[in-house]
Design an enzyme around this catalytic site. Structure first.
Site, PDB file in Angstrom:
ATOM      1  N   TYR A 162     -14.847   0.389  -2.097  1.00 28.91           N
ATOM      2  CA  TYR A 162     -15.272   0.684  -0.726  1.00 28.91           C
ATOM      3  C   TYR A 162     -16.566   1.486  -0.701  1.00 28.91           C
ATOM      4  O   TYR A 162     -17.296   1.473   0.287  1.00 28.91           O
ATOM      5  CB  TYR A 162     -14.195   1.493   0.004  1.00 28.91           C
ATOM      6  CG  TYR A 162     -13.119   0.673   0.670  1.00 28.91           C
ATOM      7  CD1 TYR A 162     -12.318  -0.190  -0.067  1.00 28.91           C
ATOM      8  CD2 TYR A 162     -12.889   0.779   2.040  1.00 28.91           C
ATOM      9  CE1 TYR A 162     -11.322  -0.924   0.546  1.00 28.91           C
ATOM     10  CE2 TYR A 162     -11.895   0.050   2.659  1.00 28.91           C
ATOM     11  CZ  TYR A 162     -11.113  -0.797   1.905  1.00 28.91           C
ATOM     12  OH  TYR A 162     -10.131  -1.522   2.511  1.00 28.91           O
ATOM     13  N   LYS A 177      -5.393  -3.463 -12.165  1.00 32.86           N
ATOM     14  CA  LYS A 177      -5.628  -4.734 -12.841  1.00 32.86           C
ATOM     15  C   LYS A 177      -6.247  -4.411 -14.200  1.00 32.86           C
ATOM     16  O   LYS A 177      -7.385  -4.787 -14.503  1.00 32.86           O
ATOM     17  CB  LYS A 177      -6.538  -5.650 -12.009  1.00 32.86           C
ATOM     18  CG  LYS A 177      -5.828  -6.387 -10.896  1.00 32.86           C
ATOM     19  CD  LYS A 177      -4.880  -7.499 -11.370  1.00 32.86           C
ATOM     20  CE  LYS A 177      -5.636  -8.730 -11.822  1.00 32.86           C
ATOM     21  NZ  LYS A 177      -4.672  -9.807 -12.265  1.00 32.86           N
ATOM     22  N   ASP A 194      -1.248  -8.042  -8.825  1.00 27.19           N
ATOM     23  CA  ASP A 194      -0.723  -9.340  -8.369  1.00 27.19           C
ATOM     24  C   ASP A 194       0.793  -9.377  -8.494  1.00 27.19           C
ATOM     25  O   ASP A 194       1.509  -9.825  -7.593  1.00 27.19           O
ATOM     26  CB  ASP A 194      -1.389 -10.510  -9.119  1.00 27.19           C
ATOM     27  CG  ASP A 194      -1.399 -10.352 -10.628  1.00 27.19           C
ATOM     28  OD1 ASP A 194      -1.062  -9.256 -11.131  1.00 27.19           O
ATOM     29  OD2 ASP A 194      -1.736 -11.332 -11.325  1.00 27.19           O
ATOM     30  N   ASP A 231      -5.088  -0.961   0.270  1.00 26.41           N
ATOM     31  CA  ASP A 231      -5.312  -1.564   1.587  1.00 26.41           C
ATOM     32  C   ASP A 231      -4.465  -2.832   1.726  1.00 26.41           C
ATOM     33  O   ASP A 231      -3.735  -3.003   2.710  1.00 26.41           O
ATOM     34  CB  ASP A 231      -6.804  -1.883   1.744  1.00 26.41           C
ATOM     35  CG  ASP A 231      -7.128  -2.472   3.106  1.00 26.41           C
ATOM     36  OD1 ASP A 231      -6.645  -1.932   4.111  1.00 26.41           O
ATOM     37  OD2 ASP A 231      -7.855  -3.479   3.156  1.00 26.41           O
ATOM     38  N   ASP A 239      -0.489  -3.242   3.854  1.00 23.99           N
ATOM     39  CA  ASP A 239      -0.268  -4.185   4.968  1.00 23.99           C
ATOM     40  C   ASP A 239       0.932  -5.077   4.666  1.00 23.99           C
ATOM     41  O   ASP A 239       1.760  -5.347   5.538  1.00 23.99           O
ATOM     42  CB  ASP A 239      -1.495  -5.087   5.188  1.00 23.99           C
ATOM     43  CG  ASP A 239      -2.433  -4.547   6.275  1.00 23.99           C
ATOM     44  OD1 ASP A 239      -2.489  -3.324   6.438  1.00 23.99           O
ATOM     45  OD2 ASP A 239      -3.103  -5.362   6.943  1.00 23.99           O
TER      46      ASP A 239
END
Ligand code: IPM
Ligand code: MG
Length: 353
Positions: free
Chosen positions: A137, A188, A221, A245, A249
């Protein structure tokens, strides 16, 4: 005297914050002062910038900031630094709120509101700790530039320093101690150097300072898959800005609606906290008076608990939301038909002394 700054912002932001304010008024807490400032697209329209200096100064001088939502189609064509979202990122950065707590908790009355089967989500209680002021970000270089060939290239950079990782990891471990005692760190590390460093630093912090907290690592993932397969395996999920983020959600929907989830962004001890519903400005329903105010009201509860010195009031507000839901109050996102106002009134009616 404790000071709360309200930043209603855009879209459904002002509608849901009005209900948070109604709850606050009903609590009538002594020694609490509130003020309001323009922010986001509303501030762009009024003064050309999403985070006016006056709003920034008021935020830094407050004990807590409660934000509604930012953004909308009206400003979507603007360059990034002139968009409402840029104001939010600048505010998070200016306040130094590196640890974003996003609890995904299922209210018993909403067990059937989730798109997942009740037995999968029953009793769900996950706390996301999302790194909020670093990573892709904020990383440089960034931008869209033209290559010698004439083709354009978009660039963003994921970067994390050891200290940025360590401080948010410490927050996650500390919070885990007060709940299930288990942290799942998500990265990751199989493809990203920043993920590899993340894993190393988190492992070292657990070994050196939090040996009593259990730590597991999971690839992002795989975490997405596990969140829908068996979400109750998680206690605290620690992750970076971007994965946090996305995954928060996803987890929000496990609890029935994005309209239910609050968040708290905390920085160094003694600094003001930033509180926001995790939902966005929802332009499709803005102005219709049907948005769910629960996330905003629950964000207020988190502010009362973490920054404003009123933990009992926070408990009362959370119980009032639970009572309103148990009594059947439901906005359309929860399958009901009542308005934002009526939901707010139901919460106020549920407040116990
Ligand atoms: C969130 C939002 C923000 C983010 C946007 C509005 C900039 O999606 O708080 O999750 O991406 O952090
Ligand atoms: Mg988001």
């Amino acid at each position: 005297m404790a000071r709360l700054l309200l930043l209603p912002g855009d879209g459904i932001g002002p509608e849901v914050l009005a209900e948070a304010r109604a709850v606050l008024d009903a609590l009538a807490l002594p020694g609490l002062e509130t003020e309001e400032a323009p922010f986001g697209g509303a501030a762009i329209d009024a003064s050309g910038t999403p985070l006016p200096d006056s709003a920034r100064a008021a935020a830094l001088a407050a004990d807590a900031v409660l934000m509604g939502a930012v953004g909308g189609p009206k400003w979507a064509g603007q360059p990034f630094d002139a968009r409402p979202e840029a104001g939010l990122l600048a505010l998070r950065s200016a306040m130094g709120v590196f640890a974003n707590l996003r609890p995904a908790k299922l209210f018993p009355a909403l067990t059937n509101a989730s798109t997942l089967k009740p037995h999968v989500v029953e009793g769900l209680d996950i706390l996301f700790v999302r790194e909020l002021v670093g990573g892709i970000y904020f990383g440089a270089p960034r931008g869209i530039s033209e290559l010698p060939s004439g083709e354009r290239e978009g660039v963003n950079t994921q970067r994390y320093t050891e200290s940025e990782i360590a401080r948010v990891a410490d927050t996650a471990f500390t919070l885990a101690r007060a709940r299930g005692g288990h942290v799942t760190s998500v990265d990751k590390a199989n493809v990203m150097e920043s993920g590899l460093l993340w894993r190393e630093v988190v492992t070292a912090r657990q070994r050196d300072a939090f040996p009593d907290v259990a730590l597991a690592h999971m690839l992002a993932d795989s975490c997405a898959m596990e969140l829908v397969r068996n979400p109750r395996q998680f206690d605290v999920i620690l992750t970076d800005n971007l994965f946090g983020d996305l995954l928060s959600d996803l987890a929000a929907m496990l609890t029935g609606s994005l309209g239910m989830l609050p968040s708290a962004a905390l920085g160094a001890e003694g600094m003001p906290g930033l509180y926001e519903p995790i939902h966005g400005s929802a332009p499709d329903i803005a102005g219709k008076g049907i948005a769910n105010p629960c996330a905003a009201v629950l964000s207020l509860a988190m502010a009362l608990r973490h920054s404003l010195g009123h933990p009992e009031a926070a408990d009362r507000v959370e119980r009032a939301v639970e009572a309103a839901l148990a009594a059947g109050a439901r906005t359309p996102d929860l399958g009901g038909t009542i308005s934002t106002r009526e939901m707010g009134a139901a919460i106020v009616a549920g407040l116990q002394p």
